[in-house]
Design a protein around this motif. Structure first.
Motif, PDB file in Angstrom:
ATOM      1  N   SER A  25      39.805  35.092  46.518  1.00  0.00           N
ATOM      2  CA  SER A  25      39.677  36.095  45.460  1.00  0.00           C
ATOM      3  C   SER A  25      40.586  35.829  44.265  1.00  0.00           C
ATOM      4  O   SER A  25      40.565  36.579  43.297  1.00  0.00           O
ATOM      5  CB  SER A  25      39.964  37.477  46.034  1.00  0.00           C
ATOM      6  OG  SER A  25      41.138  37.433  46.814  1.00  0.00           O
ATOM      7  N   ARG A  26      41.371  34.734  44.316  1.00  0.00           N
ATOM      8  CA  ARG A  26      42.332  34.491  43.229  1.00  0.00           C
ATOM      9  C   ARG A  26      41.689  34.349  41.850  1.00  0.00           C
ATOM     10  O   ARG A  26      42.164  34.990  40.901  1.00  0.00           O
ATOM     11  CB  ARG A  26      43.195  33.262  43.552  1.00  0.00           C
ATOM     12  CG  ARG A  26      44.166  33.516  44.703  1.00  0.00           C
ATOM     13  CD  ARG A  26      44.856  32.253  45.156  1.00  0.00           C
ATOM     14  NE  ARG A  26      43.904  31.255  45.654  1.00  0.00           N
ATOM     15  CZ  ARG A  26      44.261  30.108  46.229  1.00  0.00           C
ATOM     16  NH1 ARG A  26      45.549  29.817  46.379  1.00  0.00           N
ATOM     17  NH2 ARG A  26      43.342  29.256  46.657  1.00  0.00           N
ATOM     18  N   PRO A  27      40.614  33.548  41.672  1.00  0.00           N
ATOM     19  CA  PRO A  27      40.065  33.396  40.310  1.00  0.00           C
ATOM     20  C   PRO A  27      39.572  34.713  39.720  1.00  0.00           C
ATOM     21  O   PRO A  27      39.834  35.014  38.551  1.00  0.00           O
ATOM     22  CB  PRO A  27      38.897  32.408  40.487  1.00  0.00           C
ATOM     23  CG  PRO A  27      39.078  31.782  41.821  1.00  0.00           C
ATOM     24  CD  PRO A  27      39.887  32.723  42.654  1.00  0.00           C
ATOM     25  N   GLY A  28      38.874  35.505  40.524  1.00  0.00           N
ATOM     26  CA  GLY A  28      38.329  36.774  40.041  1.00  0.00           C
ATOM     27  C   GLY A  28      39.413  37.788  39.747  1.00  0.00           C
ATOM     28  O   GLY A  28      39.371  38.496  38.735  1.00  0.00           O
ATOM     29  N   ILE A  29      40.404  37.873  40.641  1.00  0.00           N
ATOM     30  CA  ILE A  29      41.490  38.840  40.449  1.00  0.00           C
ATOM     31  C   ILE A  29      42.343  38.435  39.247  1.00  0.00           C
ATOM     32  O   ILE A  29      42.742  39.280  38.449  1.00  0.00           O
ATOM     33  CB  ILE A  29      42.323  38.972  41.743  1.00  0.00           C
ATOM     34  CG1 ILE A  29      41.495  39.718  42.805  1.00  0.00           C
ATOM     35  CG2 ILE A  29      43.636  39.697  41.483  1.00  0.00           C
ATOM     36  CD1 ILE A  29      42.159  39.858  44.157  1.00  0.00           C
ATOM     37  N   ARG A  30      42.603  37.137  39.099  1.00  0.00           N
ATOM     38  CA  ARG A  30      43.364  36.657  37.943  1.00  0.00           C
ATOM     39  C   ARG A  30      42.656  37.073  36.645  1.00  0.00           C
ATOM     40  O   ARG A  30      43.276  37.624  35.732  1.00  0.00           O
ATOM     41  CB  ARG A  30      43.512  35.139  37.992  1.00  0.00           C
ATOM     42  CG  ARG A  30      44.350  34.588  36.838  1.00  0.00           C
ATOM     43  CD  ARG A  30      44.321  33.068  36.783  1.00  0.00           C
ATOM     44  NE  ARG A  30      45.118  32.459  37.823  1.00  0.00           N
ATOM     45  CZ  ARG A  30      44.639  31.729  38.845  1.00  0.00           C
ATOM     46  NH1 ARG A  30      43.329  31.529  38.948  1.00  0.00           N
ATOM     47  NH2 ARG A  30      45.439  31.207  39.729  1.00  0.00           N
ATOM     48  N   ALA A  31      41.342  36.838  36.587  1.00  0.00           N
ATOM     49  CA  ALA A  31      40.570  37.187  35.394  1.00  0.00           C
ATOM     50  C   ALA A  31      40.586  38.694  35.138  1.00  0.00           C
ATOM     51  O   ALA A  31      40.657  39.148  33.984  1.00  0.00           O
ATOM     52  CB  ALA A  31      39.132  36.693  35.542  1.00  0.00           C
ATOM     53  N   CYS A  32      40.565  39.460  36.206  1.00  0.00           N
ATOM     54  CA  CYS A  32      40.554  40.920  36.055  1.00  0.00           C
ATOM     55  C   CYS A  32      41.908  41.431  35.561  1.00  0.00           C
ATOM     56  O   CYS A  32      41.969  42.323  34.705  1.00  0.00           O
ATOM     57  CB  CYS A  32      40.166  41.571  37.384  1.00  0.00           C
ATOM     58  SG  CYS A  32      39.416  43.198  37.176  1.00  0.00           S
ATOM     59  N   TYR A  33      43.004  40.857  36.072  1.00  0.00           N
ATOM     60  CA  TYR A  33      44.330  41.243  35.568  1.00  0.00           C
ATOM     61  C   TYR A  33      44.484  40.848  34.092  1.00  0.00           C
ATOM     62  O   TYR A  33      45.059  41.586  33.303  1.00  0.00           O
ATOM     63  CB  TYR A  33      45.444  40.607  36.398  1.00  0.00           C
ATOM     64  CG  TYR A  33      45.766  41.349  37.671  1.00  0.00           C
ATOM     65  CD1 TYR A  33      45.998  42.732  37.662  1.00  0.00           C
ATOM     66  CD2 TYR A  33      45.860  40.693  38.896  1.00  0.00           C
ATOM     67  CE1 TYR A  33      46.293  43.426  38.831  1.00  0.00           C
ATOM     68  CE2 TYR A  33      46.163  41.370  40.065  1.00  0.00           C
ATOM     69  CZ  TYR A  33      46.378  42.737  40.025  1.00  0.00           C
ATOM     70  OH  TYR A  33      46.671  43.419  41.175  1.00  0.00           O
TER      71      TYR A  33
END
Length: 213
Positions: A25-33
């Motif tokens: 989930s790192r790429p999606g969560i990074r983009a969301c933050y």
């Protein structure tokens, strides 16, 4: 002569964590933050935030926002999340095969995660991963509620919080060293089994079943 009935063991239910266990989930969560930071004008170190996934969203947001704003920021993040994070998030190597291995063993697979449940379901649907049940919004020892309710005998996760949840439920704790917690930390927390990643799970399960029976 008394008739002897041989009891077959009940069908095995295996619980899985989501972030860094079944999905990267790192790429999606990074983009969301990053999007939340732009939207609010508040600095968030998204690269740092994704190194400590596992605990509830509020536990991370409190590092960047005043306490009285955390609930509103969590709501905003969750609202933005589907459009930003779902398609950016791949399955972890071996995730589909791990769920399939439980099914092939005649068992049930469930997901128990601290992630907001509607977003957890969106991830799984997008990736074509179909567990028998999904329960969100539970962290660490809270996960034991869902694990006990579904009579899960095994819980698979990547975080010491997942180990604590498994132990609180009286389930076997299987840890995968694919998240923020290294193998030694998972063992020290009381994991019964530590795997490098989910590709090792089907073989472990096939060995575990005869021992269990």
């Amino acid at each position: 002569m008394a008739h002897m009935a041989f009891m077959t063991p009940p069908a095995l239910t295996v619980g899985f964590d989501l972030d860094m266990t079944l999905i990267d989930s790192r790429p999606g969560i990074r983009a969301c933050y990053q999007a939340l930071s732009e939207r609010t004008g508040t600095y968030i170190d998204a690269d740092l935030a994704v190194t400590r996934l596992g605990p509830p969203l509020a536990d991370e947001l409190i590092n960047w926002f005043p306490a009285e704003e955390v609930v509103a920021m969590a709501d905003l993040y969750r609202e933005m999340y589907p459009a930003i994070a779902i398609t950016a998030t791949p399955a972890m190597t071996g995730a589909r095969e791990a769920i399939a291995a439980v099914r092939e063993a005649g068992g049930r697979a469930m997901v128990v995660t601290a992630k907001y449940e509607p977003n957890a379901k969106l991830h799984l649907a997008h990736l074509g991963i179909e567990p028998d049940a999904v329960v969100g919004d539970l962290w660490a020892e809270q996960k034991a509620q869902a694990l006990r309710e579904h009579d899960a005998g095994v819980y698979v996760g990547d975080h010491v919080g997942d180990v604590r949840g498994a132990r609180a439920a009286g389930a076997l704790s299987v840890a995968v060293a694919t998240g923020p917690c290294p193998e030694e930390e998972l063992r020290a927390a009381g994991a019964d089994v530590v795997l490098t990643d989910l590709t090792e799970f089907p073989r472990w399960l096939s060995d575990y079943r005869p021992a269990r029976a």
